[in-house]
Design an enzyme around this catalytic site. Structure first.
Site, PDB file in Angstrom:
ATOM      1  N   TYR A 109     -29.112  -2.163   1.780  1.00 45.04           N
ATOM      2  CA  TYR A 109     -29.253  -2.829   0.523  1.00 45.04           C
ATOM      3  C   TYR A 109     -29.784  -3.719   0.273  1.00 45.04           C
ATOM      4  O   TYR A 109     -29.863  -4.961   0.349  1.00 45.04           O
ATOM      5  CB  TYR A 109     -27.466  -2.843   0.091  1.00 45.04           C
ATOM      6  CG  TYR A 109     -26.333  -2.414   0.620  1.00 45.04           C
ATOM      7  CD1 TYR A 109     -25.548  -2.197   1.858  1.00 45.04           C
ATOM      8  CD2 TYR A 109     -25.428  -1.930  -0.764  1.00 45.04           C
ATOM      9  CE1 TYR A 109     -24.554  -1.404   1.987  1.00 45.04           C
ATOM     10  CE2 TYR A 109     -24.580  -1.404  -0.186  1.00 45.04           C
ATOM     11  CZ  TYR A 109     -23.466  -1.151   1.133  1.00 45.04           C
ATOM     12  OH  TYR A 109     -22.551   0.017   1.129  1.00 45.04           O
ATOM     13  N   TYR A 167     -15.861  -5.294   3.411  1.00 48.37           N
ATOM     14  CA  TYR A 167     -16.998  -4.248   3.518  1.00 48.37           C
ATOM     15  C   TYR A 167     -15.757  -3.155   4.726  1.00 48.37           C
ATOM     16  O   TYR A 167     -16.252  -1.761   4.283  1.00 48.37           O
ATOM     17  CB  TYR A 167     -19.050  -4.583   3.950  1.00 48.37           C
ATOM     18  CG  TYR A 167     -18.973  -2.992   4.095  1.00 48.37           C
ATOM     19  CD1 TYR A 167     -19.144  -2.237   5.117  1.00 48.37           C
ATOM     20  CD2 TYR A 167     -20.283  -3.099   3.055  1.00 48.37           C
ATOM     21  CE1 TYR A 167     -20.478  -0.981   4.937  1.00 48.37           C
ATOM     22  CE2 TYR A 167     -21.128  -2.060   2.905  1.00 48.37           C
ATOM     23  CZ  TYR A 167     -20.941  -1.373   3.442  1.00 48.37           C
ATOM     24  OH  TYR A 167     -21.391  -0.215   3.145  1.00 48.37           O
TER      25      TYR A 167
HETATM   26  C1  PHB Z   1     -23.553   6.664   0.086  1.00 45.16           C
HETATM   27  O1  PHB Z   1     -23.470   7.746  -0.474  1.00 45.16           O
HETATM   28  O2  PHB Z   1     -23.640   7.100   0.979  1.00 45.16           O
HETATM   29  C2  PHB Z   1     -22.634   5.109  -0.524  1.00 45.16           C
HETATM   30  C3  PHB Z   1     -22.657   4.798  -1.941  1.00 45.16           C
HETATM   31  C4  PHB Z   1     -22.262   3.328  -1.832  1.00 45.16           C
HETATM   32  C5  PHB Z   1     -22.449   2.598  -1.064  1.00 45.16           C
HETATM   33  C6  PHB Z   1     -22.850   3.893   0.504  1.00 45.16           C
HETATM   34  C7  PHB Z   1     -23.137   4.594   1.263  1.00 45.16           C
HETATM   35  O3  PHB Z   1     -21.895   1.417  -1.352  1.00 45.16           O
END
Ligand code: PHB
Ligand code: FAS
Length: 396
Positions: free
Chosen positions: A204, A387
């Site tokens: 991120y 998370y």
């Molecule tokens: C994903 O689409 O892989 C995805 C989207 C949002 C997130 C994590 C993964 O926070």
């Protein structure tokens, strides 16, 4: 009009409706799913990618976890990139062993569809004019048309699993429902590509140009996102323009490791926080996106849908066993977990995205919070436990 009797009429064959159908079928409760679109359309929507343990357990309970365990990727951490460097949040250590499963919503939906087809339980695709009736009585009904013929489902419960734009929440009288909403001033441009992920875990990125996320579906298929303007249209973004912008928002090591390739799906999703209260209206219960929406930053949307369905399936099963208390506390139990996930998703979105209106002071606040977050065991632990997913809980 053809009238059919079933115990539960489920509106919507996305993850919520299909998982509910699977759990009820396992308990011997008959449910018919009525879906407005085709199976191909439902599978074509590229959405979530990260499953909490609560969701993994429910899919196992529904008997559809085999391929997920074979093909899914178990992740013990993820990274935050800011100031040109990456910082790992070691979820597994910080939460005493909890992890997440990276396995796309498309595959979850495919597994649920296959199991339902094998079970012989009825799903009506391409249903039109779906309408809900008499859910304030003991004899609720769902009507719909299919291939020009009119149909009616007489049932004991209606499960509104038809998403944010569905008919179920819209069928509730305005005086009986209260909604809470926050619209974010940007969207996510997402690209799916058959290219290897930048790293073995998610990254991120908080960058002065905007947020970016490097995710994946497997070690050969990647899912990437960049924050974009609400005025952007997906046609404006060539693949090369997307890859160049993503590369600019990554740390040097990740930018170097990025493998680009042709997009196999590209779309822009708006971001909102939304909750409807309550989630039950007599014999109508809302579940999943029909009742709430989170910005995808915290990967909570699909996982909240799953926990709603966990509460709803057990409440309906209890009702048929003569226990009224479970269904009477359905809404309260769901909303307690929903609001905690709404808070985390709003907080993480506020921390990682560019908000021009907050100016240089706002950027300094984000930088200070990120610095504290990755250097405080207490702050990292709070991040990690949210998370991986907070436990399902009893009513307040
Ligand atoms: C994903 O689409 O892989 C995805 C989207 C949002 C997130 C994590 C993964 O926070
Ligand atoms: P869904 O919207 O998936 O399914 C509802 C179903 O009801 C659909 O198949 C629809 O066709 C049907 N329907 C609608 N109206 C109907 C009617 N009148 N009659 C019959 N059927 C009707 N979550 C994450 O965790 N991570 C992400 O990255 C992420 N990205 C997303 C991107 C987008 C563009 C969207 C919209 C959502 C995203 N989400 C993400 C959230 C998403 O995964 C949802 O949480 C998840 O799809 C919720 O599943 P359902 O509640 O089943 O709703």
């Amino acid at each position: 009009m053809t009238t059919t009797r079933t115990q539960v009429a489920i509106v919507g064959a996305g993850p919520s409706g299909l998982l509910l159908g699977a759990l009820l079928h396992k308990a011997g409760i008959d449910a018919v799913i009525v879906e407005a679109r085709s199976p191909e359309y439902v599978l074509g929507r590229i959405r979530a990618g990260v499953l909490e343990q609560v969701t993994v357990d429910l899919l196992d309970e529904a008997g559809v976890g085999t391929r997920m365990h074979q093909e899914g990727l178990v992740h013990g951490g993820f990274e935050l990139a800011f100031g040109g460097a990456r910082h790992r949040i070691d979820m597994k250590t910080l939460t005493g062993g909890k992890q997440v499963m990276v396995y796309g919503q498309t595959e979850v939906t495919r597994d649920l569809m296959a199991a339902r087809a094998t079970s012989g339980a009825r799903t009506v695709y391409d249903a039109a004019d779906v309408a809900l009736h008499d859910f304030d009585s003991d004899h609720p009904r769902v009507t719909y048309s299919k291939d020009g013929a009119s149909h009616e489902l007489v049932c004991d419960f209606i499960a509104g699993c038809d998403g944010y734009h569905g008919v179920s929440r819209a069928s509730v009288p305005a005086v009986a429902i209260r909604t809470y909403e926050k619209i974010y001033p940007f969207g996510w441009l997402g690209v799916l590509s058959d290219t290897p992920p930048v790293s073995h875990e998610l990254i991120y990125s908080n960058h002065e140009r905007g947020f970016a996320l490097c995710s994946m579906r497997s070690m050969t298929r990647s899912r990437h996102y960049v924050q974009c303007s609400l005025d952007d249209h997906v046609e404006q973004w060539s693949d090369d323009a997307f890859w160049d912008e993503l590369r600019r928002r990554l740390d040097p090591e990740a930018a170097e490791a990025l493998v680009t390739g042709p997009s196999i799906e590209k779309s822009i999703a708006p971001l909102r926080s939304f909750v409807a209260e309550p989630m039950r209206f007599g014999r109508l219960c809302l579940a999943g996106d029909a009742a709430h929406i989170v910005p995808p930053t915290g990967a909570k949307g699909l996982n909240l849908a799953a926990s709603d369905v966990g509460y709803l399936s057990s409440s309906i099963i209890d009702w048929y066993r003569g226990d009224q208390h479970s269904i009477d506390t359905y809404s309260e139990r769901c909303l307690r977990r929903v609001w905690r996930a709404e808070r985390f998703s709003w907080w993480f979105t506020s921390l990682m995205h560019k908000f021009p209106e907050t100016g240089e002071f706002g950027q300094k606040m984000q930088a200070a919070e990120l610095d504290y977050l990755v250097n405080s065991n207490a702050a990292s632990t709070a991040m990690a436990e949210n998370y991986v997913g907070l436990p399902m809980m009893a009513a307040g």
